[in-house]
Scaffold this motif. Structure first.
Motif, short mmCIF file in Angstrom:
data_model
loop_
_atom_site.label_atom_id
_atom_site.label_comp_id
_atom_site.label_asym_id
_atom_site.label_seq_id
_atom_site.Cartn_x
_atom_site.Cartn_y
_atom_site.Cartn_z
N GLY A 48 -65.55 20.71 7.00
CA GLY A 48 -65.93 19.63 7.90
C GLY A 48 -65.04 18.41 7.77
N GLU A 104 -64.62 13.03 9.03
CA GLU A 104 -64.81 14.05 10.08
C GLU A 104 -63.73 13.98 11.15
N THR A 111 -63.43 19.19 17.47
CA THR A 111 -64.17 18.82 16.27
C THR A 111 -65.65 18.81 16.62
N SER A 113 -67.44 16.25 16.72
CA SER A 113 -67.75 14.99 17.38
C SER A 113 -67.82 15.17 18.90
#
Length: 159
Positions: A48, A104, A111, A113
């Protein structure tokens, strides 16, 4: 503001409790801190953590980072819920949230996000600053009596 303060404080306190005892929400019982789990190392050494700062985060992963992370979550959570030390909580909590945001690396595509600029880490950091700036600990908290303590008068950064 009092409800926002209590809810925000509980977010940090819950993170401490779940990672310490493995309550099964983000941390299973077998990975709990009390069962030998490593709360910060588990994250810092995982897939991560991405981006150009990955080496830094790998470097700081240690038993000391586990202790500091857990004490930070507990301290921030308790202080914010009690309405005391909101300035210190805002600084430490915002630093911690920005570091987790950077770990992150939300700026890269694909990702976890959903927004590369503003995610929950940034919202939590801004909320902590807002709570400290607005003396949110005075309502349903111990902010007023805390401010009257001699040690707080001598060291205003403890507000």
């Amino acid at each position: 503001m009092a409800l926002l303060r209590l809810a925000t404080g509980f977010i940090f306190l819950w993170a401490f409790l779940d990672k310490t005892f493995g309550l099964g929400f983000s941390t299973p019982a077998d990975r709990a801190w009390v069962a030998g789990g490593t709360p910060s190392q588990g994250f810092l050494l995982s897939d991560g953590v991405t981006g150009p700062l990955k080496g830094l985060f790998t470097l700081i992963a240690s038993p000391a980072s586990d202790i500091l992370f857990q004490l930070g979550m507990l301290g921030i959570g308790m202080a914010v819920m009690l309405g005391i030390g909101l300035r210190v909580s805002a600084v430490v909590g915002s630093f911690l949230m920005v570091m987790m945001y950077l770990a992150e690396w939300p700026f890269a595509a694909n990702t976890t996000s959903t927004n590369p600029l503003v995610d929950y880490h940034i919202i939590y950091a801004l909320t902590l600053v807002l709570l400290a700036a607005s003396s949110a600990g005075d309502t349903w908290g111990a902010g007023r009596p805390w401010r009257k303590l001699p040690i707080v008068h001598r060291r205003p950064w403890l507000l």
